[in-house]
Design an enzyme around this catalytic site. Structure first.
Site, short mmCIF file in Angstrom:
data_model
loop_
_atom_site.label_atom_id
_atom_site.label_comp_id
_atom_site.label_asym_id
_atom_site.label_seq_id
_atom_site.Cartn_x
_atom_site.Cartn_y
_atom_site.Cartn_z
N ASN A 7 0.87 -1.17 0.00
CA ASN A 7 0.00 0.00 0.00
C ASN A 7 0.91 1.22 0.00
O ASN A 7 1.60 1.49 0.99
CB ASN A 7 -0.92 0.00 1.23
CG ASN A 7 -1.81 1.22 1.30
OD1 ASN A 7 -1.39 2.34 1.03
ND2 ASN A 7 -3.07 1.02 1.69
N ASN A 9 0.12 4.40 -0.24
CA ASN A 9 -0.44 5.63 0.35
C ASN A 9 -0.14 6.84 -0.54
O ASN A 9 0.34 7.87 -0.07
CB ASN A 9 0.08 5.83 1.77
CG ASN A 9 -0.71 6.90 2.52
OD1 ASN A 9 -1.81 7.27 2.14
ND2 ASN A 9 -0.14 7.41 3.61
N TYR A 108 -7.55 -3.92 -2.46
CA TYR A 108 -7.55 -2.92 -1.40
C TYR A 108 -8.93 -2.91 -0.76
O TYR A 108 -9.86 -2.30 -1.28
CB TYR A 108 -7.18 -1.54 -1.98
CG TYR A 108 -7.14 -0.41 -0.98
CD1 TYR A 108 -6.73 -0.63 0.34
CD2 TYR A 108 -7.49 0.88 -1.35
CE1 TYR A 108 -6.68 0.41 1.25
CE2 TYR A 108 -7.45 1.93 -0.45
CZ TYR A 108 -7.04 1.69 0.86
OH TYR A 108 -7.00 2.72 1.76
N ASP A 148 -3.84 -4.86 0.84
CA ASP A 148 -4.19 -4.31 2.14
C ASP A 148 -5.61 -4.76 2.45
O ASP A 148 -6.57 -4.23 1.90
CB ASP A 148 -4.09 -2.78 2.08
CG ASP A 148 -4.50 -2.11 3.39
OD1 ASP A 148 -4.88 -2.83 4.33
OD2 ASP A 148 -4.44 -0.87 3.45
N ASP A 245 3.19 4.54 4.93
CA ASP A 245 2.93 4.10 6.29
C ASP A 245 2.80 2.58 6.37
O ASP A 245 2.68 2.00 7.45
CB ASP A 245 1.69 4.78 6.88
CG ASP A 245 0.46 4.69 5.99
OD1 ASP A 245 0.56 4.24 4.84
OD2 ASP A 245 -0.63 5.08 6.46
N HIS A 246 2.82 1.91 5.20
CA HIS A 246 2.89 0.45 5.11
C HIS A 246 4.30 0.05 4.68
O HIS A 246 5.05 0.87 4.15
CB HIS A 246 1.90 -0.08 4.07
CG HIS A 246 0.46 0.11 4.42
ND1 HIS A 246 -0.38 -0.94 4.73
CD2 HIS A 246 -0.30 1.23 4.48
CE1 HIS A 246 -1.60 -0.48 4.98
NE2 HIS A 246 -1.57 0.84 4.84
#
Length: 255
Positions: A7, A9, A108, A148, A245-246
């Site tokens: 992911n 982001n 997702y 995700d 952030d992943h």
């Protein structure tokens, strides 16, 4: 065969953080990306369409939101975007690349953390998606479903599990859905085949010192057909650099 899921982001944000040079060094056969947050016409050919990959995007209709992509070293026989329901497909949450009898999917799942409305949307997605997974689990094809999933399955999959039992991503109903997914080994959590250790996370909140203290969640998976269970050679979560952030989830298969 090496498959990477991340992911990002925001794919443009990940690019600025050095994702594409790192990606090229991995020599992966397939890369599955989620939360691209861009329309194709906003992405230049270089670097967002690497010349040594066949690149396919399924964008959300809403700009700067959701979206998935799959990059493939080998040209797929077919590419399928969406799961057949307009409200879900408008958010760009599913793309499937088919290679012979193998399908690799970038998925997702919705998050419900922003409130009740989105949590209900997430439950609706899970209800719709479950029978599709059951059908695919019995259709004779082999699948690697990367993405995700926005659910930590068990207590081992997040640091503060006691305090998150009433929060989206670790609700009893969500974990029960995952229990059903993995029941009778119809689908396999590839990471846990080779790594049963605690403190293995793929997402960390940007709040506080979550990354530094490894207060994370494992919500990114490669879910595979039963027939591929014995084909899993190794897996890792790349944490030496931060593109999002992943963290990238890497799985190697004997395929």
């Amino acid at each position: 065969m090496r498959v990477i899921s991340l992911n990002v982001n925001g794919i443009r944000s990940a690019e600025r953080k050095g994702f594409f040079p790192w990606m090229q060094q991995q020599n992966a056969d397939v890369i599955c990306l989620q939360e691209t947050k861009a329309q194709i016409n906003q992405l230049s050919e270089d670097p967002f369409f690497p010349k040594n990959y066949h690149c396919f995007y399924h964008d959300a209709e809403k700009k700067g939101y959701s979206g998935v992509a799959v990059f493939c070293k080998t040209k797929p026989d077919n590419v399928i975007s969406g799961i057949g329901r307009v409200d879900f497909d408008a958010e760009g949450r599913f793309i499937e690349a088919q290679f012979g009898n193998l399908s690799v999917i970038s998925l997702y799942l919705p998050s419900g953390s922003s409130g009740e409305e989105r949590q209900n949307f997430k439950f609706s997605f899970l209800d719709y998606f479950a029978p599709l997974l059951q059908e695919r689990g019995q259709d004779g094809r082999n699948y690697i479903i990367c993405g995700d999933w926005n659910i930590a399955h068990k207590a081992i999959d997040l640091k503060n599990w006691r305090g998150n039992q009433k929060n989206s991503g670790f609700l009893p109903e969500e974990r029960a859905w995952m229990d059903t997914l993995f029941a009778e080994d119809q689908w396999i959590d590839a990471f846990r085949v080779v790594n049963q250790e605690a403190d293995q996370y793929t997402w960390w909140s940007n709040r506080g010192q979550a990354w530094a203290k490894n207060v994370g969640w494992r919500i990114d998976y490669q879910v595979v057909s039963t027939a591929l269970k014995d084909k899993i050679i190794g897996t890792s979560i790349y944490k030496d650099e931060r593109f999002s952030d992943h963290a990238p989830l890497i799985v190697d298969y004997d395929l």
